[in-house]
Design an enzyme around this catalytic site. Structure first.
Site, short mmCIF file in Angstrom:
data_model
loop_
_atom_site.label_atom_id
_atom_site.label_comp_id
_atom_site.label_asym_id
_atom_site.label_seq_id
_atom_site.Cartn_x
_atom_site.Cartn_y
_atom_site.Cartn_z
N ARG A 142 -6.90 5.58 20.03
CA ARG A 142 -6.73 4.13 19.95
C ARG A 142 -7.92 3.41 20.58
NH1 ARG A 142 -4.67 4.13 15.96
NH2 ARG A 142 -5.00 6.36 16.08
N LYS B 34 -9.13 4.45 6.49
CA LYS B 34 -8.12 4.84 5.51
C LYS B 34 -7.63 3.67 4.66
CE LYS B 34 -4.10 4.70 6.86
NZ LYS B 34 -2.78 4.78 7.49
N THR B 35 -7.28 2.60 5.33
CA THR B 35 -6.75 1.45 4.59
C THR B 35 -7.82 0.89 3.67
OG1 THR B 35 -5.38 0.98 6.50
CG2 THR B 35 -5.52 -0.72 4.83
N GLN C 73 -1.75 13.24 13.01
CA GLN C 73 -1.07 12.04 13.51
C GLN C 73 0.40 12.02 13.11
OE1 GLN C 73 -3.31 8.20 13.84
NE2 GLN C 73 -4.67 9.21 12.39
N ASP D 36 0.74 5.96 1.35
CA ASP D 36 0.11 5.86 2.66
C ASP D 36 0.91 6.67 3.68
OD1 ASP D 36 -1.64 4.95 4.56
OD2 ASP D 36 -0.63 3.03 4.86
N GLU D 37 0.26 7.12 4.75
CA GLU D 37 0.95 7.84 5.83
C GLU D 37 1.84 8.95 5.28
OE1 GLU D 37 0.04 7.21 8.77
OE2 GLU D 37 -0.10 5.05 9.17
#
Length: 800
Positions: A658, A44-45, A264, A228-229
């Site tokens: 994770r 994503k980043t 998430q 973002d997010e």
DNA sequence: CAGGTCCCGTTTTTT
DNA sequence: ACGGGACCTG
């Protein structure tokens, strides 16, 4: 949008090399509203930063036309770092930052229009609470009836919903009083020139809403907005985005890209609204939705587990992670007799990972649902001599001694900051007692001024002492005028006697160290943020540049030549933090908006301990998810409703994803919580994982419903022998001796058994706590849900 | 003003 | 169980 073939585009655009088709599609979308559903570990980043780099490189935007919003400073920093690594560019003109950081920037630039002093200070959560308590004393508010914490929550909630006191609907007397207090709080903040976090958002939202010129200016300027997010945005943040971007209906809504993952979304408890994603699609007429489902992090047993678990959620936009990395190892599942034994097992496995398999300790993480669980783990790790690091706890700028020092510094900037005034007026002690302070507060209230301005109205010795304190600050302010940040802070630490005070204190060494660290923090702030270089910027004048037409302003020197003229970035504020003020002012803002690291002993190769929440965004070779028990994870307090359970499941999803290579899941039959042993059954989440991807390290038995065999009749557990031997004969040798335990309760109610209640019918016992008359059981009734029942009162019969 | 005692809360957290 | 904060006393 480019006529070239893919290959040609790639040759010209090395930026795009190595992206998968979805990622590339996202990066090269046309300048229209878009939603990117980015799964965990899907790059994503990388997509976000490459998108910005691509836009810049293809000349579609100049740095000044980019607005990128994140939630945390860490994410903002990461984005900036990666971007500058990709493109040699001047990041100055770009607005990349957190919501609050950007709001701060807007408010500083337009402080007059926002009706704030240019030196306004930012209250953190602690400051806000003490401001409320102070207000209570001034206005005789009953702390019992309106607990300050609750009030704080109420105020924050109102602001998040964009409601000023006059907008809040009032249904009863209590509500009316709460709104009154809210109003008084607002007045107090305004008088003192301070804003809380919610205010940063709300005030800048209103600034944009109420000032056409300002709003239009920024709408013209920000040709590309990236968020973002997005699943974590609250109501106000989404409203803020809408107002700065403009909806299509208003002629706005150009190139806005929202990136997020509904699976998430784990912050509903603090106001996050996943629904903003759907609203965004609707309100911005989103035509481009791209799912990033290719995962670059985990092996497929791990991903399959994550996918299968999350498929149990009903409310989803729908997304499934996949990987090319092969199946990898199965997920290992362990059942421990106690939390103590669970921790022992974790430490044993870790030793094997490090010594036997050569893993780095920092690549191993232990995750848990609640902070209280870290204790047992820490004890075991400590005893075993394993270096570890716990995330969470007090952060640097939140420490008492650091806050004291900051309070002095804030008074230099803004003497009317009463919160800071009160924090240090008698610290270190200088003979100004509660009595004097009360007198001063009364005088200030009567005169309607800040404390500092009422000092002259306090008679006698008290007045003298107070005047001496104020003089001390005034002198310090004069003497530090024009000095470097380092000099200012060192001088303040000396003149305030803070250092002296802590040096004299028995256990003051750590605090002295932290104060010295504050000087270092300031020093590195100055170098990193470029203060001292060109910090003295233009005077802030919010009308400059707004009244002129963009065409008259010339071109941004960084902008590539395009057929379209780009408006110059707005004049005043444009360093990384948006500061045009003194280095001190900038540093204070920095301290308030970025509380600093909250992990101890960074750097060392240590095992990482943290809550699942804290792990979001991180990844590790090996991950332990501990305490997978009903009531704990999923947490009982989150399970009052369906939404709560789904959020817990998303939390588990975050935890699983994770792990890169190895994942361990564990639960304990008993756990010491709040000084009492609780008997927990294993988490339903364990039942929601694909059997084929799991490897049970302890014998598997029964399902969700049939825990603790041998506990289904009252007779059996009168036996004090704590009963794993009957169930897990092979474990007796390996299991550590259990800590001493109280005798079995006589009522015969234990977690896992079925009971009958005259009113609720048959149900399953989920947990039991307390003893004697205080004993209570949590029972899950199919028709009535989860109930806590006092065993002394409720008539429960054990069902065979 | 320091130092002791009582009482409360104890899911998750960023800014 | 345990820590932090409010409150009281010497």
């Amino acid at each position: 949008m480019f006529p070239q073939s893919d290959a040609a585009a790639q040759a010209e655009m090395p930026l795009l090399a190595g992206l998968n088709p979805e990622q590339r599609a996202a990066v090269t979308l046309p300048p229209e509203p878009a939603l990117i559903l980015a799964g965990a570990g899907s790059g994503k980043t990388r997509v976000l930063t490459t998108r910005i780099a691509w836009l810049l490189q293809t000349g579609q935007v100049s740095p000044g036309g980019v607005l990128a919003v994140t939630f945390t400073n860490k994410a903002a920093k990461e984005m900036l770092t990666r971007l500058t690594a990709m493109l040699p560019l001047n990041a100055r003109g770009m607005w990349i930052g957190t919501f609050h950081g950007l709001c701060n920037r807007l408010l500083r630039a337009h402080h007059k229009l926002a009706n704030l002093p240019q030196t306004f200070q930012i209250l953190d959560t602690q400051d806000q609470l003490s401001a409320i308590k102070r207000l209570y004393k001034q206005h005789n508010v009953d702390e019992e009836r309106f607990p300050p914490k609750q009030m704080q929550w109420f105020i924050a909630g109102c602001k998040e919903d964009g409601e000023r006191p006059r907008d809040v609907a009032v249904h009863d007397g209590d509500a009316r009083r709460k709104v009154e207090i809210y109003q008084l709080y607002e007045e107090q903040c305004q008088r003192e020139g301070v804003v809380d976090f919610g205010e940063l958002m709300l005030r800048s939202y209103e600034l944009l809403r109420d000032n056409d010129a300002v709003r239009e200016h920024y709408r013209r300027r920000f040709r590309h907005i990236l968020i973002d997010e997005f699943q974590d945005t609250n109501r106000l943040q989404y409203a803020w985005i809408k107002i700065i971007a403009g909806l299509p209906a208003e002629g706005g809504g150009g190139a806005i890209m929202a990136v997020g993952d509904d699976d998430q979304s784990i912050y509903a408890f603090r106001g996050a609204r996943v629904g903003n994603m759907a609203d965004f699609v609707r309100e911005f007429h989103v035509q481009h939705q791209i799912k990033l489902e290719q995962n670059y992090r985990s092996h497929s047993h791990i991903l399959d587990s994550a996918n299968q678990l999350i498929s149990h959620n009903k409310k989803r936009l729908g997304k499934e992670l996949r990987t090319d990395q092969g199946t990898g190892e199965q997920v290992r599942v362990y059942e421990a007799p106690s939390d103590f034994a669970e921790a022992e097992w974790v430490v044993d496995e870790m030793r094997q990972l490090v010594k036997g398999e050569g893993h780095e300790r920092k690549e191993i993480a232990v995750l848990y649902r609640s902070n209280a669980q870290s204790r047992v783990l820490e004890t075991q790790l400590f005893n075993a001599g394993v270096p570890y690091r716990v995330y969470g706890g007090l952060r640097f700028f939140e420490r008492a001694e650091v806050k004291h020092a900051l309070a002095y510094l804030r008074l230099l900037e803004n003497p009317r900051d009463d919160t800071s005034f009160l924090r240090v007026v008698n610290f270190p002690p200088r003979g100004i007692g509660a009595r004097s302070i009360e007198q001063l507060q009364d005088a200030a209230r009567d005169a309607g001024t800040a404390l500092v301005d009422a000092v002259g109205n306090v008679p006698g010795k008290a007045g003298g002492n107070l005047a001496a304190f104020v003089a001390r600050i005034d002198v310090l302010r004069e003497q530090t005028e024009g000095q470097t940040l380092r000099e200012i802070i060192e001088r303040t630490l000396d003149d305030s006697s803070l250092l002296e005070h802590y040096r004299a204190e028995r256990d003051g060494a750590d605090r002295v160290e932290n104060l010295e660290e504050l000087v270092n923090a300031a020093e590195s702030f100055v170098t990193q943020e470029g203060f001292g270089r060109d910090a003295v910027a233009l005077p802030v004048d919010e009308t400059a540049g707004l009244t002129q037409s963009p065409a008259s302003q010339g071109l941004d020197p960084n902008a590539p030549l395009l057929d379209e003229r780009l408006p110059e970035p707005p004049p005043p504020v444009d360093t990384d933090t948006g500061e045009t003020r003194s280095p001190l002012a900038a540093f204070l803002t920095h301290a308030a908006l970025e509380a600093g690291d909250n992990q101890a002993q960074a750097g060392q190769d240590a095992v990482q301990l943290m809550t699942v929440h804290a792990s979001k965004g991180l990844e590790f070779d090996a991950v332990f998810i501990t305490g997978l028990e009903e009531g704990l994870f999923p947490n009982e307090k989150a399970m009052s409703d369906f939404e709560g359970l789904e959020e817990e499941r998303r939390l588990m999803y975050v935890a699983i994803t994770r792990a890169r290579k190895r994942l361990y899941l564990s639960h304990a039959q008993t756990r010491l919580l709040h000084g009492q042993t609780r008997y927990n059954i294993k988490s339903r989440f364990l039942e929601e994982l694909p059997e084929g991807s799991l490897k049970w390290l302890t014998p598997r038995h029964g399902g969700f419903a049939s825990m603790m065999p041998g506990a289904h009749s009252g007779a059996n557990h009168a036996r004090p022998a704590w009963g794993n031997s009957a169930i897990y004969p092979d474990m007796v040798a390996s299991a550590a001796p259990l800590p001493p335990r109280k005798a079995e309760p006589a009522h015969g109610i234990r977690a896992g058994i079925k009971v009958f209640h005259t009113k609720f019918g048959e149900g399953q016992v989920m947990a039991v706590e307390g003893a004697g008359d205080d004993a209570r059981a949590q029972v899950d009734f199919p028709r009535h849900g989860l109930k806590w029942l006092a065993l002394a009162v409720a008539k429960l019969t054990v069902v065979e």
